[in-house]
Design a protein around this motif. Sequence first.
Motif, mmCIF file in Angstrom:
data_model
loop_
_atom_site.group_PDB
_atom_site.id
_atom_site.type_symbol
_atom_site.label_atom_id
_atom_site.label_comp_id
_atom_site.label_asym_id
_atom_site.label_seq_id
_atom_site.Cartn_x
_atom_site.Cartn_y
_atom_site.Cartn_z
ATOM 1 N N VAL A 70 21.309 47.458 8.492
ATOM 2 C CA VAL A 70 21.267 48.846 8.971
ATOM 3 C C VAL A 70 21.213 48.876 10.502
ATOM 4 C CG1 VAL A 70 19.850 50.939 9.016
ATOM 5 C CG2 VAL A 70 20.226 49.742 6.857
ATOM 6 N N ALA A 71 20.471 47.924 11.089
ATOM 7 C CA ALA A 71 20.329 47.927 12.557
ATOM 8 C C ALA A 71 21.675 47.763 13.257
ATOM 9 C CB ALA A 71 19.368 46.814 12.991
ATOM 10 N N TYR A 72 22.582 46.961 12.685
ATOM 11 C CA TYR A 72 23.909 46.832 13.303
ATOM 12 C C TYR A 72 24.750 48.079 13.057
ATOM 13 C CZ TYR A 72 23.148 41.810 14.168
ATOM 14 O OH TYR A 72 22.671 40.610 14.610
ATOM 15 N N LEU A 73 24.533 48.737 11.918
ATOM 16 C CA LEU A 73 25.320 49.935 11.610
ATOM 17 C C LEU A 73 24.919 51.110 12.511
ATOM 18 C CD1 LEU A 73 25.357 49.646 7.714
ATOM 19 C CD2 LEU A 73 27.205 49.093 9.301
ATOM 20 N N THR A 74 23.622 51.191 12.802
ATOM 21 C CA THR A 74 23.172 52.295 13.674
ATOM 22 C C THR A 74 23.162 51.867 15.142
ATOM 23 O OG1 THR A 74 20.850 51.642 13.509
ATOM 24 C CG2 THR A 74 21.649 53.216 11.857
ATOM 25 N N GLY A 75 23.073 50.532 15.360
ATOM 26 C CA GLY A 75 22.990 50.016 16.746
ATOM 27 C C GLY A 75 21.596 50.080 17.321
ATOM 28 N N HIS A 76 20.582 50.353 16.486
ATOM 29 C CA HIS A 76 19.211 50.497 16.989
ATOM 30 C C HIS A 76 18.225 49.716 16.122
ATOM 31 C CE1 HIS A 76 19.943 54.009 19.697
ATOM 32 N NE2 HIS A 76 20.988 54.118 18.885
ATOM 33 N N ARG A 77 17.145 49.235 16.755
ATOM 34 C CA ARG A 77 16.042 48.646 16.008
ATOM 35 C C ARG A 77 14.745 48.909 16.768
ATOM 36 N NH1 ARG A 77 15.446 45.979 11.206
ATOM 37 N NH2 ARG A 77 13.547 44.743 11.198
ATOM 38 N N GLU A 78 13.716 49.371 16.047
ATOM 39 C CA GLU A 78 12.427 49.588 16.696
ATOM 40 C C GLU A 78 11.676 48.271 16.799
ATOM 41 O OE1 GLU A 78 9.779 52.703 15.088
ATOM 42 O OE2 GLU A 78 8.179 51.392 15.843
ATOM 43 N N PHE A 79 11.119 48.000 17.961
ATOM 44 C CA PHE A 79 10.313 46.793 18.170
ATOM 45 C C PHE A 79 9.195 47.172 19.121
ATOM 46 C CE2 PHE A 79 9.229 42.971 20.611
ATOM 47 C CZ PHE A 79 9.047 42.025 19.607
ATOM 48 N N TYR A 80 7.970 46.883 18.745
ATOM 49 C CA TYR A 80 6.793 47.195 19.554
ATOM 50 C C TYR A 80 6.765 48.687 19.935
ATOM 51 C CZ TYR A 80 2.789 44.990 21.786
ATOM 52 O OH TYR A 80 1.507 44.558 22.097
ATOM 53 N N GLY A 81 7.200 49.514 18.994
ATOM 54 C CA GLY A 81 7.176 50.964 19.223
ATOM 55 C C GLY A 81 8.273 51.452 20.156
ATOM 56 N N LEU A 82 9.217 50.578 20.505
ATOM 57 C CA LEU A 82 10.281 50.965 21.434
ATOM 58 C C LEU A 82 11.626 50.897 20.722
ATOM 59 C CD1 LEU A 82 9.053 48.798 24.427
ATOM 60 C CD2 LEU A 82 8.837 51.287 24.230
ATOM 61 N N ASP A 83 12.552 51.726 21.180
ATOM 62 C CA ASP A 83 13.880 51.767 20.559
ATOM 63 C C ASP A 83 14.819 50.823 21.316
ATOM 64 O OD1 ASP A 83 16.149 52.580 19.136
ATOM 65 O OD2 ASP A 83 16.597 54.103 20.662
ATOM 66 N N PHE A 84 15.207 49.705 20.673
ATOM 67 C CA PHE A 84 16.111 48.728 21.291
ATOM 68 C C PHE A 84 17.514 48.877 20.727
ATOM 69 C CE2 PHE A 84 12.108 46.834 22.392
ATOM 70 C CZ PHE A 84 12.361 46.228 23.618
ATOM 71 N N LEU A 85 18.511 48.734 21.609
ATOM 72 C CA LEU A 85 19.891 48.634 21.134
ATOM 73 C C LEU A 85 20.123 47.204 20.675
ATOM 74 C CD1 LEU A 85 21.935 50.567 23.840
ATOM 75 C CD2 LEU A 85 20.858 51.433 21.750
ATOM 76 N N VAL A 86 20.820 47.052 19.562
ATOM 77 C CA VAL A 86 21.199 45.716 19.093
ATOM 78 C C VAL A 86 22.683 45.728 18.731
ATOM 79 C CG1 VAL A 86 18.933 44.988 18.220
ATOM 80 C CG2 VAL A 86 20.444 46.282 16.722
ATOM 81 N N THR A 87 23.318 44.574 18.887
ATOM 82 C CA THR A 87 24.719 44.423 18.479
ATOM 83 C C THR A 87 24.809 43.097 17.726
ATOM 84 O OG1 THR A 87 25.547 43.037 20.275
ATOM 85 C CG2 THR A 87 25.379 45.409 20.734
ATOM 86 N N PRO A 88 25.940 42.826 17.086
ATOM 87 C CA PRO A 88 26.073 41.532 16.398
ATOM 88 C C PRO A 88 25.997 40.334 17.349
ATOM 89 C CG PRO A 88 27.634 43.110 15.520
ATOM 90 C CD PRO A 88 27.034 43.747 16.731
ATOM 91 N N ALA A 89 25.937 40.570 18.666
ATOM 92 C CA ALA A 89 25.731 39.454 19.615
ATOM 93 C C ALA A 89 24.261 39.091 19.726
ATOM 94 C CB ALA A 89 26.268 39.833 20.994
ATOM 95 N N THR A 90 23.381 39.920 19.174
ATOM 96 C CA THR A 90 21.937 39.667 19.330
ATOM 97 C C THR A 90 21.264 39.574 17.963
ATOM 98 O OG1 THR A 90 21.297 42.007 19.269
ATOM 99 C CG2 THR A 90 21.885 41.093 21.419
ATOM 100 N N LEU A 91 20.212 38.772 17.918
ATOM 101 C CA LEU A 91 19.362 38.790 16.725
ATOM 102 C C LEU A 91 18.747 40.189 16.597
ATOM 103 C CD1 LEU A 91 17.876 36.397 14.830
ATOM 104 C CD2 LEU A 91 15.904 37.347 16.013
#
Length: 286
Positions: A70-91
Motif C-alpha cells: 500500500v505504501a508504494y501505491l499511495t507513495g506515503h508511509r507514517e514513521f515516528y508520527g511523521l508522513d514520509f514519501l516512499v518509492t520503490p527505490a527505498t525500503l
Amino acid sequence: MPTYRDIIRAATERLRASHSDSPRLDAEVLLCHVLGIDRTELYRRLPLPLATPLDRFWELVERRARGEPVAYLTGHREFYGLDFLVTPATLIPRPETEYLVTWAAERLRLRRDRPRCVDVGTGCGAIVIALAVTLRTETSAHLVGSDRSLAALRVARTNRDRLAATDVHLVCGDLLSWCRGPLDLVVANLPYLRWEQWHPGIAFEPPEALFAPDDGFGLYARLLPQAATLLRPGGACIVEIDPDQAERAMKTARLVFPTAHIAIEPDLAGLARYLTIELPEKDRAS
Ligand SMILES: C[S@@+](CC[C@H](N)C(=O)[O-])C[C@H]1O[C@@H](n2cnc3c(N)ncnc32)[C@H](O)[C@@H]1O
C-alpha cells in the motif's frame, strides 16, 4: 448507485481473496488516497452514494491484490508520527526501526557540545529526519544521513525538505568510508536478510535494501570496525539486526569495542533486534 460502504465491501472482498493481511484497511486507505480524503471523512460518507468514477481506485486494488505494498501505491508511509514519501527505490520504514530514533535521541540529548551523528543506510531518510524533527529545539546536533543509493537519497532529500529538517546533511557513499569523524553516534538499519529469507511480502522492495552477504551480517561486519575508528570516547552506536544474528553481533562488537558496554535489546515482539554499544567516557582522547 453504490454507496461508499458498498465500494469498500467489494474491494475488501477482492483483497481478501488475494490473501492481503489487512484487506479492509487497505481498501479504505486506497479509496481515501484516490479521493483525497482522510478516514474520518470516509466513515462519515459510508452511507452516502458514491458518484465519482473509480477506475483509478480499482486499478490500485488490483495492484494491491498482486502484492504491491500500500505504501508504494499511495507513495506515503507514517514513521515516528511523521508522513514520509516512499518509492520503490527505498525500503518502506518498519515500526521496529522507530526504537533506533528514541534510543539515539536520548543519547544526543545527554551531550552538551554539538554532537555528530550519522544514520548509515538512510533510505528515505526516516531515522535521521525523525531525529532532526524530534530534537529540533533541544540540541544543535550535526545530523547526517548516508546511503549508497542515489535514488534513495533523492527521496530522502524530498522528505527532508517537506518535513523542514533542513539541518540534515545527506551524503552518498559506502558505509562510513567517506567519513572523517570524529563521531558521537552511529545509527544504522542496514540490509541484514539472507537470500533464503526472501518471501512474497518483500518482493517489491529493492533487494539492495534488504539482503546482505555473509549470512546477512556482511555489512555490519564491515561497519562496526569503521565505527570503532570514528567514534569518540563516550560515543555510542545502535544497529538493527536479525534476531538470528544476535550472538554474532555480540561477539563482533566485543572484539571491535573491547571496553564498551554492549547489549542486545528486544523489539516489542520480544525478538533480539538491536545491538547497542556505549563507549566509556574515561577513554576520551579528543
Ligand atoms: C534496510 S534499508 C533501511 C532504510 C532506512 N534506514 C529505514 O530504516 O527505513 C537499508 C539501506 O541501506 C542502503 N545500503 C545498502 N548497502 C549500503 C552500503 N554499503 N553503504 C551505504 N548504504 C547502503 C540501502 O540502499 C538502503 O537504503
